[in-house]
Design a protein around this motif. Structure first.
Motif, PDB file in Angstrom:
ATOM      1  N   VAL A 161       0.888  -1.039  -0.001  1.00 36.88           N
ATOM      2  CA  VAL A 161       0.124   0.016   0.024  1.00 36.88           C
ATOM      3  C   VAL A 161       0.840   1.172   0.025  1.00 36.88           C
ATOM      4  O   VAL A 161       1.910   1.277   0.659  1.00 36.88           O
ATOM      5  N   VAL A 162       0.339   2.198  -0.729  1.00 39.21           N
ATOM      6  CA  VAL A 162       1.153   3.639  -1.079  1.00 39.21           C
ATOM      7  C   VAL A 162       0.169   4.510  -0.326  1.00 39.21           C
ATOM      8  O   VAL A 162      -0.974   4.599  -0.654  1.00 39.21           O
ATOM      9  N   VAL A 163       0.844   5.188   0.623  1.00 39.09           N
ATOM     10  CA  VAL A 163      -0.141   6.348   1.342  1.00 39.09           C
ATOM     11  C   VAL A 163       0.470   7.682   0.717  1.00 39.09           C
ATOM     12  O   VAL A 163       1.426   8.148   0.809  1.00 39.09           O
ATOM     13  N   LEU A 164      -0.450   8.331  -0.136  1.00 34.50           N
ATOM     14  CA  LEU A 164      -0.238   9.414  -0.418  1.00 34.50           C
ATOM     15  C   LEU A 164      -0.526  10.603   0.136  1.00 34.50           C
ATOM     16  O   LEU A 164      -1.649  10.853   0.503  1.00 34.50           O
ATOM     17  N   ASP A 165       0.345  11.395   1.012  1.00 35.02           N
ATOM     18  CA  ASP A 165       0.227  12.342   1.658  1.00 35.02           C
ATOM     19  C   ASP A 165       0.259  13.644   1.146  1.00 35.02           C
ATOM     20  O   ASP A 165       1.240  14.305   0.818  1.00 35.02           O
ATOM     21  N   SER A 166      -0.801  14.374   0.958  1.00 30.82           N
ATOM     22  CA  SER A 166      -0.943  15.486   0.433  1.00 30.82           C
ATOM     23  C   SER A 166      -0.328  15.794  -1.126  1.00 30.82           C
ATOM     24  O   SER A 166       0.617  16.831  -1.244  1.00 30.82           O
ATOM     25  N   CYS A 167      -0.155  14.604  -1.873  1.00 33.56           N
ATOM     26  CA  CYS A 167       0.370  14.605  -3.177  1.00 33.56           C
ATOM     27  C   CYS A 167      -0.420  15.440  -4.008  1.00 33.56           C
ATOM     28  O   CYS A 167      -1.638  15.118  -4.367  1.00 33.56           O
ATOM     29  N   ARG A 168       0.303  16.167  -5.060  1.00 31.07           N
ATOM     30  CA  ARG A 168      -0.453  16.863  -6.105  1.00 31.07           C
ATOM     31  C   ARG A 168       0.604  16.602  -7.241  1.00 31.07           C
ATOM     32  O   ARG A 168       0.470  17.619  -8.489  1.00 31.07           O
ATOM     33  N   ASP A 169       1.005  15.682  -7.378  1.00 32.59           N
ATOM     34  CA  ASP A 169       1.895  15.211  -8.698  1.00 32.59           C
ATOM     35  C   ASP A 169       1.288  13.933  -9.280  1.00 32.59           C
ATOM     36  O   ASP A 169       0.086  13.546  -8.845  1.00 32.59           O
ATOM     37  N   ARG A 170       2.210  13.072  -9.845  1.00 34.75           N
ATOM     38  CA  ARG A 170       1.693  11.926 -10.333  1.00 34.75           C
ATOM     39  C   ARG A 170       1.818  10.567  -9.767  1.00 34.75           C
ATOM     40  O   ARG A 170       1.531   9.458 -10.134  1.00 34.75           O
ATOM     41  N   SER A 171       2.099  10.706  -8.433  1.00 29.77           N
ATOM     42  CA  SER A 171       2.520   9.637  -7.386  1.00 29.77           C
ATOM     43  C   SER A 171       1.065   8.746  -7.789  1.00 29.77           C
ATOM     44  O   SER A 171       1.319   7.226  -7.786  1.00 29.77           O
ATOM     45  N   ALA A 172      -0.372   9.227  -7.534  1.00 30.31           N
ATOM     46  CA  ALA A 172      -1.237   8.414  -7.362  1.00 30.31           C
ATOM     47  C   ALA A 172      -1.365   7.513  -8.916  1.00 30.31           C
ATOM     48  O   ALA A 172      -1.649   6.335  -8.800  1.00 30.31           O
ATOM     49  N   THR A 173      -1.334   8.359  -9.734  1.00 29.16           N
ATOM     50  CA  THR A 173      -1.152   7.458 -11.047  1.00 29.16           C
ATOM     51  C   THR A 173      -0.236   6.498 -11.459  1.00 29.16           C
ATOM     52  O   THR A 173      -0.398   5.158 -11.722  1.00 29.16           O
ATOM     53  N   ILE A 174       1.002   6.797 -10.827  1.00 31.34           N
ATOM     54  CA  ILE A 174       2.019   5.979 -11.035  1.00 31.34           C
ATOM     55  C   ILE A 174       1.868   4.695 -10.271  1.00 31.34           C
ATOM     56  O   ILE A 174       1.982   3.239 -10.704  1.00 31.34           O
ATOM     57  N   ALA A 175       1.277   4.844  -9.251  1.00 30.77           N
ATOM     58  CA  ALA A 175       0.935   3.643  -8.148  1.00 30.77           C
ATOM     59  C   ALA A 175      -0.208   2.864  -8.730  1.00 30.77           C
ATOM     60  O   ALA A 175      -0.038   1.326  -8.955  1.00 30.77           O
ATOM     61  N   ALA A 176      -1.248   3.445  -9.456  1.00 32.18           N
ATOM     62  CA  ALA A 176      -2.021   2.715 -10.126  1.00 32.18           C
ATOM     63  C   ALA A 176      -1.419   1.846 -11.312  1.00 32.18           C
ATOM     64  O   ALA A 176      -2.234   0.821 -11.589  1.00 32.18           O
ATOM     65  N   GLU A 177      -0.661   2.395 -12.321  1.00 34.45           N
ATOM     66  CA  GLU A 177       0.063   1.731 -13.168  1.00 34.45           C
ATOM     67  C   GLU A 177       0.719   0.384 -12.563  1.00 34.45           C
ATOM     68  O   GLU A 177       0.783  -0.431 -13.595  1.00 34.45           O
ATOM     69  N   TYR A 178       1.184   0.460 -11.824  1.00 35.62           N
ATOM     70  CA  TYR A 178       1.813  -0.701 -10.997  1.00 35.62           C
ATOM     71  C   TYR A 178       0.691  -1.594 -10.332  1.00 35.62           C
ATOM     72  O   TYR A 178       1.267  -2.747  -9.765  1.00 35.62           O
TER      73      TYR A 178
END
Length: 236
Positions: free
Chosen positions: A47-64
């Motif tokens: 699990v990746v915890v997205l803490d106040s992310c405003r970049d592509r971190s969520a998209t990258i985690a979804a891609e994997y």
């Protein structure tokens, strides 16, 4: 508190704050470590915890194909604990790393094989050769001064779920949440493996995400190098 973790269900928690640059390498390494652990009979949930992310971190985690949970905490202790709460029931072992870190393939298997309540591993710095020689020298001097200390790194930490729950988990601290957790475990006579040779590769950036963390240390050492250079130039 615990005696072994054969056939364990491992939960891996990765806090991330705008980590699109490092997250792909981190997740690739974790997937390799998860596959290695599964080949030895373990079950693994990431699990990746997205803490106040405003970049592509969520998209990258979804891609994997990695599960994510979002918080707006700006607090690594809260982020790590939120990740634990997002894991499914039945987790036996918790492994923590950071989004700017790459773990070795045997990382999870080694943690579960230690047979103690917690495992505290070491770190290597990535881009080591590209750091200024003066900064490398100061970092090594700092490490030599603390060579006998028991180091705790949130980027390389494992603890049994039983021990974690007994301690009520991470406290909502903006820094040293990892040290605080292990100090409380020690106070409760929990068993710890100091796995100095089980190292992860973490970023050598000087722009700190967590106050008083590794990045903050490198920034302080970098500033000391610059102050020394300025003083030398003035004398010349």
């Amino acid at each position: 508190m615990t005696t072994g973790h054969d056939m364990a269900h491992i939960g891996v928690v990765v806090p991330a704050h705008n980590e699109e640059q490092h997250l792909p390498d981190c997740l690739q390494a974790l997937i390799r470590a998860a596959d290695h652990a599964r080949s030895r009979g373990h079950e693994v949930t990431l699990v990746v915890v997205l803490d106040s992310c405003r970049d592509r971190s969520a998209t990258i985690a979804a891609e994997y194909g990695i599960k994510t949970v979002s918080v707006a905490a700006g607090n690594v202790g809260m982020a790590r604990h939120t990740g634990v709460l997002a894991l499914p029931e039945g987790i036996d072992w918790l492994a923590f790393t950071d989004a700017d870190t790459c773990v070795p393939e045997h990382w999870l298997s080694a943690q579960c094989g230690a047979g103690t309540d917690a495992v505290c591993g070491g770190v290597y710095l990535s881009q080591w050769q590209s750091l200024p020689p003066a900064l490398r020298a100061r970092y090594l001097a700092h490490q030599r001064q603390n060579i006998r200390r028991e180091h705790v790194h949130g980027a390389n930490l494992g603890i049994s779920m039983v021990a974690y729950q007994a301690l009520s988990g991470f406290r909502p601290l903006r820094c040293h949440e990892d040290v605080d957790l292990i100090e409380r475990l020690k106070a409760g006579k929990g068993s710890i493996t100091w796995a100095h040779s089980l190292r992860v590769m973490t970023s050598a950036r000087c722009q700190a995400r967590a106050p008083e963390g590794l990045g903050a240390l490198l920034h302080t050492l970098e500033c000391a190098c610059q102050d020394t250079s300025s003083f030398s130039a003035q004398k010349a």
